[in-house]
Design a protein around this motif. Structure first.
Motif, PDB file in Angstrom:
ATOM      1  N   GLN A 196       0.836  -1.201   0.000  1.00 50.18           N
ATOM      2  CA  GLN A 196       0.000   0.000   0.000  1.00 50.18           C
ATOM      3  C   GLN A 196       0.875   1.258   0.000  1.00 50.18           C
ATOM      4  O   GLN A 196       1.704   1.412  -0.878  1.00 50.18           O
ATOM      5  CB  GLN A 196      -0.989  -0.066   1.162  1.00 50.18           C
ATOM      6  N   CYS A 197       0.707   2.129   0.978  1.00 50.04           N
ATOM      7  CA  CYS A 197       1.435   3.405   0.954  1.00 50.04           C
ATOM      8  C   CYS A 197       2.712   3.379   1.778  1.00 50.04           C
ATOM      9  O   CYS A 197       3.316   4.425   2.044  1.00 50.04           O
ATOM     10  CB  CYS A 197       0.521   4.538   1.425  1.00 50.04           C
ATOM     11  N   SER A 198       3.123   2.182   2.198  1.00 50.35           N
ATOM     12  CA  SER A 198       4.392   2.021   2.899  1.00 50.35           C
ATOM     13  C   SER A 198       5.462   1.563   1.909  1.00 50.35           C
ATOM     14  O   SER A 198       5.156   0.945   0.886  1.00 50.35           O
ATOM     15  CB  SER A 198       4.278   0.983   4.018  1.00 50.35           C
ATOM     16  N   ILE A 199       6.696   1.858   2.229  1.00 52.00           N
ATOM     17  CA  ILE A 199       7.802   1.349   1.412  1.00 52.00           C
ATOM     18  C   ILE A 199       7.861  -0.170   1.581  1.00 52.00           C
ATOM     19  O   ILE A 199       7.781  -0.672   2.706  1.00 52.00           O
ATOM     20  CB  ILE A 199       9.128   1.995   1.841  1.00 52.00           C
ATOM     21  N   LYS A 200       7.974  -0.908   0.498  1.00 53.17           N
ATOM     22  CA  LYS A 200       7.980  -2.359   0.587  1.00 53.17           C
ATOM     23  C   LYS A 200       9.192  -2.817   1.399  1.00 53.17           C
ATOM     24  O   LYS A 200      10.260  -2.203   1.361  1.00 53.17           O
ATOM     25  CB  LYS A 200       7.966  -2.997  -0.794  1.00 53.17           C
ATOM     26  N   LYS A 201       9.006  -3.890   2.159  1.00 59.34           N
ATOM     27  CA  LYS A 201      10.023  -4.295   3.128  1.00 59.34           C
ATOM     28  C   LYS A 201      11.340  -4.682   2.471  1.00 59.34           C
ATOM     29  O   LYS A 201      12.413  -4.432   3.036  1.00 59.34           O
ATOM     30  CB  LYS A 201       9.523  -5.450   3.992  1.00 59.34           C
ATOM     31  N   SER A 202      11.294  -5.280   1.305  1.00 62.92           N
ATOM     32  CA  SER A 202      12.551  -5.665   0.644  1.00 62.92           C
ATOM     33  C   SER A 202      13.405  -4.434   0.363  1.00 62.92           C
ATOM     34  O   SER A 202      14.620  -4.449   0.552  1.00 62.92           O
ATOM     35  CB  SER A 202      12.266  -6.425  -0.655  1.00 62.92           C
ATOM     36  N   ALA A 203      12.765  -3.352  -0.075  1.00 63.83           N
ATOM     37  CA  ALA A 203      13.497  -2.115  -0.345  1.00 63.83           C
ATOM     38  C   ALA A 203      14.004  -1.495   0.949  1.00 63.83           C
ATOM     39  O   ALA A 203      15.127  -0.977   1.015  1.00 63.83           O
ATOM     40  CB  ALA A 203      12.609  -1.126  -1.096  1.00 63.83           C
ATOM     41  N   LEU A 204      13.178  -1.564   1.997  1.00 65.91           N
ATOM     42  CA  LEU A 204      13.578  -1.004   3.290  1.00 65.91           C
ATOM     43  C   LEU A 204      14.745  -1.790   3.882  1.00 65.91           C
ATOM     44  O   LEU A 204      15.693  -1.206   4.427  1.00 65.91           O
ATOM     45  CB  LEU A 204      12.381  -1.020   4.244  1.00 65.91           C
ATOM     46  N   ASP A 205      14.692  -3.127   3.774  1.00 67.32           N
ATOM     47  CA  ASP A 205      15.801  -3.964   4.242  1.00 67.32           C
ATOM     48  C   ASP A 205      17.114  -3.563   3.577  1.00 67.32           C
ATOM     49  O   ASP A 205      18.166  -3.450   4.230  1.00 67.32           O
ATOM     50  CB  ASP A 205      15.521  -5.436   3.949  1.00 67.32           C
ATOM     51  N   GLU A 206      17.064  -3.353   2.274  1.00 69.00           N
ATOM     52  CA  GLU A 206      18.272  -2.997   1.532  1.00 69.00           C
ATOM     53  C   GLU A 206      18.830  -1.659   1.992  1.00 69.00           C
ATOM     54  O   GLU A 206      20.049  -1.495   2.156  1.00 69.00           O
ATOM     55  CB  GLU A 206      17.967  -2.961   0.032  1.00 69.00           C
ATOM     56  N   MET A 207      17.945  -0.689   2.208  1.00 69.01           N
ATOM     57  CA  MET A 207      18.401   0.631   2.649  1.00 69.01           C
ATOM     58  C   MET A 207      19.011   0.564   4.043  1.00 69.01           C
ATOM     59  O   MET A 207      20.059   1.159   4.317  1.00 69.01           O
ATOM     60  CB  MET A 207      17.238   1.622   2.628  1.00 69.01           C
ATOM     61  N   VAL A 208      18.340  -0.154   4.952  1.00 69.72           N
ATOM     62  CA  VAL A 208      18.844  -0.271   6.317  1.00 69.72           C
ATOM     63  C   VAL A 208      20.201  -0.958   6.320  1.00 69.72           C
ATOM     64  O   VAL A 208      21.138  -0.515   7.005  1.00 69.72           O
ATOM     65  CB  VAL A 208      17.838  -1.035   7.203  1.00 69.72           C
ATOM     66  N   TYR A 209      20.330  -2.036   5.560  1.00 69.14           N
ATOM     67  CA  TYR A 209      21.613  -2.750   5.546  1.00 69.14           C
ATOM     68  C   TYR A 209      22.711  -1.907   4.897  1.00 69.14           C
ATOM     69  O   TYR A 209      23.861  -1.915   5.349  1.00 69.14           O
ATOM     70  CB  TYR A 209      21.498  -4.096   4.832  1.00 69.14           C
ATOM     71  N   LYS A 210      22.367  -1.174   3.856  1.00 65.07           N
ATOM     72  CA  LYS A 210      23.361  -0.337   3.174  1.00 65.07           C
ATOM     73  C   LYS A 210      23.998   0.655   4.147  1.00 65.07           C
ATOM     74  O   LYS A 210      25.214   0.889   4.118  1.00 65.07           O
ATOM     75  CB  LYS A 210      22.702   0.415   2.022  1.00 65.07           C
ATOM     76  N   HIS A 211      23.184   1.228   5.034  1.00 66.00           N
ATOM     77  CA  HIS A 211      23.683   2.277   5.924  1.00 66.00           C
ATOM     78  C   HIS A 211      24.125   1.762   7.295  1.00 66.00           C
ATOM     79  O   HIS A 211      24.941   2.417   7.954  1.00 66.00           O
ATOM     80  CB  HIS A 211      22.606   3.357   6.103  1.00 66.00           C
ATOM     81  N   PHE A 212      23.596   0.605   7.721  1.00 67.17           N
ATOM     82  CA  PHE A 212      23.887   0.160   9.081  1.00 67.17           C
ATOM     83  C   PHE A 212      24.298  -1.314   9.184  1.00 67.17           C
ATOM     84  O   PHE A 212      24.532  -1.814  10.280  1.00 67.17           O
ATOM     85  CB  PHE A 212      22.670   0.405   9.987  1.00 67.17           C
ATOM     86  N   GLY A 213      24.373  -2.009   8.050  1.00 68.62           N
ATOM     87  CA  GLY A 213      24.693  -3.423   8.083  1.00 68.62           C
ATOM     88  C   GLY A 213      26.178  -3.702   8.288  1.00 68.62           C
ATOM     89  O   GLY A 213      27.041  -2.977   7.790  1.00 68.62           O
TER      90      GLY A 213
END
Length: 417
Positions: A196-213
């Protein structure tokens, strides 16, 4: 009759997501030396507030003190709007007129991993206290999912993916990626049919890991200024420890008096947010800033599907209409159950008696399970037979259907529909 393909071009363009090149820049907070976003503006757009008292939000002269003259008037509730003077999350998940905001469960925050509502201490929170816990158990001693690698760290597992991380972590990741504008945000971040109007979790996972993984972990800093400079997750509206009286007695953004802090069992979350000085009532949850930022971006990408205000959005549908199905956490007994700036009672007592404004077990409606819709982890708390808890209430039974998501997450989770 033959129709030229060019004639159909406006119709095709109308249904395509908006190009990321046309997205608005994030508004920067005026006068902010660090160039941080204007979170108040973003939050107000998604969660518009009632009119604030003429002199500003009520405040105390000091922790545990009294209200100075001219700062003792609370705002009046307005329809489809939220409280501008926010002191406690006790009313989160309830009708906005009660003074709270949606919980992370309500906003579909994917890294919450909340405990179910089975009448145990810490119900609906990130602390998973077993069902047989004593009422006076120290809720912070109960585990969070995936927080086994130390402070400010979450484990990544095959069962659950990224474990519980505070919302200021993905908030920082999204902010960084949006401001960098190096990808087609509308096309790559959103999929309305599943998220729906949330960022899809796969995309969010990638962003979080890119910056904090880091290997199989997510490591992050607290959302504060470190040596006078913003941390990697800095979020200005936390107001952590900004009261002069905070000297080992304040827990994160929660301002406890010394007697409460010294009790040893009281969960800091039961203490109010900043309620002294000019920032009184101005704390705002990072999960709300996250939801507001996502909705602001989604509204640009899919304006016909994602409205600007959260209550009109898919996740806001029916929010707060039935407190017996709310995601409101069962509160502790307070020194003054009629005061939204009250401190917890000492010695510690849980649950709240329900004789004032704070929610107690009465929201369970004399049942052992509160059928609050959402995704919960049952692995640590244990479970009960939902159907037998509602044998004669078919509507409640339908609302309480527990669906195991082992195939999806690999772990022991249940969704209350």
């Amino acid at each position: 009759m033959r129709i030229s393909p060019l004639a159909l071009l406006p119709l095709v363009l109308a249904v395509l997501p908006k190009s990321s090149h046309a997205l608005e820049p994030i508004r920067i907070f005026e006068g902010d030396e660090f160039g941080e976003p204007d979170w108040e503006f973003i939050l107000e757009r998604a969660f518009p507030t009632w009119a604030e008292p003429e002199n500003g939000c009520p405040r105390l002269s000091n922790l545990g003190g009294s209200m100075p003259e001219g700062y003792d008037k609370f705002p009046t509730a307005e329809d489809k709007k939220f409280n501008p003077c926010y002191y406690t999350k006790a009313f989160a998940g309830l009708d906005p007129s009660k003074g709270g905001y949606p919980t992370p469960i309500d906003t579909h925050y994917p890294y919450e991993f909340a405990a179910p509502f089975h009448g145990q201490p810490g119900d609906g929170s990130v602390h998973h206290c077993p069902l047989d816990s004593e009422n006076t158990v120290a809720i912070p001693s109960c585990p969070k999912l995936g927080n086994t690698c130390g402070k400010d760290c979450a484990q990544i597992t095959a069962e659950y993916g990224i474990g519980h991380i505070p919302p200021f972590v993905p908030l920082a990741a999204i902010k960084n990626e949006y401001m960098a504008n190096e990808t087609d945000i509308c096309a790559e971040w959103f999929h309305y049919e599943t998220s729906q109007c949330s960022i899809k979790k796969s995309a969010l996972d990638e962003m979080v890991y890119k910056h904090f993984g880091e290997d199989d972990k997510i490591k992050f800093q607290p959302p504060v200024l470190i040596d006078g400079k913003p941390s990697s997750t800095y979020y200005r509206l936390e107001f952590i420890g900004s009261a002069p009286e905070c000297d080992g007695n304040c827990f994160g953004p929660h301002y406890c008096t010394s007697d409460v802090a010294d009790d040893g069992k009281i969960w800091g979350d039961f203490c109010p947010y900043v309620h002294t000085g000019e920032n009184s009532g101005k704390y705002r949850h990072p999960h709300l800033a996250l939801a507001a930022l996502e909705l602001w971006i989604a509204n640009q990408c899919m304006p016909d599907k994602c409205p600007s205000e959260w209550l009109d959005s898919p996740h806001g549908k029916d929010y707060g209409k039935d407190e017996k199905l709310s995601t409101s956490i069962t509160w502790s007994e307070m020194k003054d159950n009629s005061d939204p700036m009250s401190q917890p009672m000492v010695p510690y007592a849980w649950p709240n008696s329900g004789d004032g404004i704070y929610p107690g077990l009465e929201l369970y409606n004399k049942k052992t399970v509160k059928s609050a819709p959402g995704l919960y982890v049952t692995e640590f708390v244990g479970g009960v037979d939902v159907d037998s808890d509602n044998p004669d209430d078919s509507a409640a039974a339908i609302e309480s259907v527990a669906v195991t998501f082992a195939a999806l997450f690999g772990g022991v989770m249940a969704m209350v529909l």
